[in-house]
Scaffold this motif. Structure first.
Motif, short mmCIF file in Angstrom:
data_model
loop_
_atom_site.label_atom_id
_atom_site.label_comp_id
_atom_site.label_asym_id
_atom_site.label_seq_id
_atom_site.Cartn_x
_atom_site.Cartn_y
_atom_site.Cartn_z
N MET A 125 54.68 26.12 17.41
CA MET A 125 55.42 24.94 17.25
C MET A 125 55.03 24.09 16.20
O MET A 125 53.79 23.86 16.29
CB MET A 125 55.81 24.21 18.83
CG MET A 125 56.40 23.02 18.58
SD MET A 125 56.57 22.29 20.03
CE MET A 125 56.97 23.21 21.16
N GLU A 126 55.94 23.19 15.69
CA GLU A 126 55.49 22.46 14.59
C GLU A 126 56.31 21.21 14.99
O GLU A 126 57.33 21.37 15.54
CB GLU A 126 55.99 22.75 13.29
CG GLU A 126 54.96 23.73 12.65
CD GLU A 126 55.19 23.94 11.09
OE1 GLU A 126 55.04 23.00 10.39
OE2 GLU A 126 55.54 25.25 10.88
N ILE A 127 55.59 19.97 14.96
CA ILE A 127 55.90 18.58 15.27
C ILE A 127 55.86 17.79 14.30
O ILE A 127 54.84 17.47 13.83
CB ILE A 127 55.45 18.07 16.45
CG1 ILE A 127 55.86 18.87 17.91
CG2 ILE A 127 56.11 16.58 16.86
CD1 ILE A 127 55.17 18.63 19.09
#
Length: 72
Positions: free
Chosen positions: A6-8
């Motif tokens: 996941m990338e935030i």
């Protein structure tokens, strides 16, 4: 094993360094900066990107410093 799950985006993160340090040279700790940022975002109400997170936080944490004399 180095797969990104996941990338935030950084602008979605509530971080102490996301608020400018005071120009006068006064140093605030990261905890104080984060507290100020939280208050700033809370004041925006539903216009804040972090509104849903902030709205689920307790208004007053149940920690000894917040207890009245009878509870201590």
């Amino acid at each position: 094993m180095d797969e990104i799950v996941m990338e935030i985006p950084k602008d979605c993160c509530l971080m102490a360094n996301s608020m400018e340090r005071e120009e006068s040279g006064t140093y605030y700790s990261d905890n104080r900066m984060l507290s100020l940022k939280l208050l700033q975002e809370d004041a925006k109400g539903s216009d804040s990107l972090h509104h849903q997170y902030i709205s689920c936080l307790p208004e007053m944490p149940d920690i000894p410093i917040t207890w009245d004399r009878e509870k201590k």
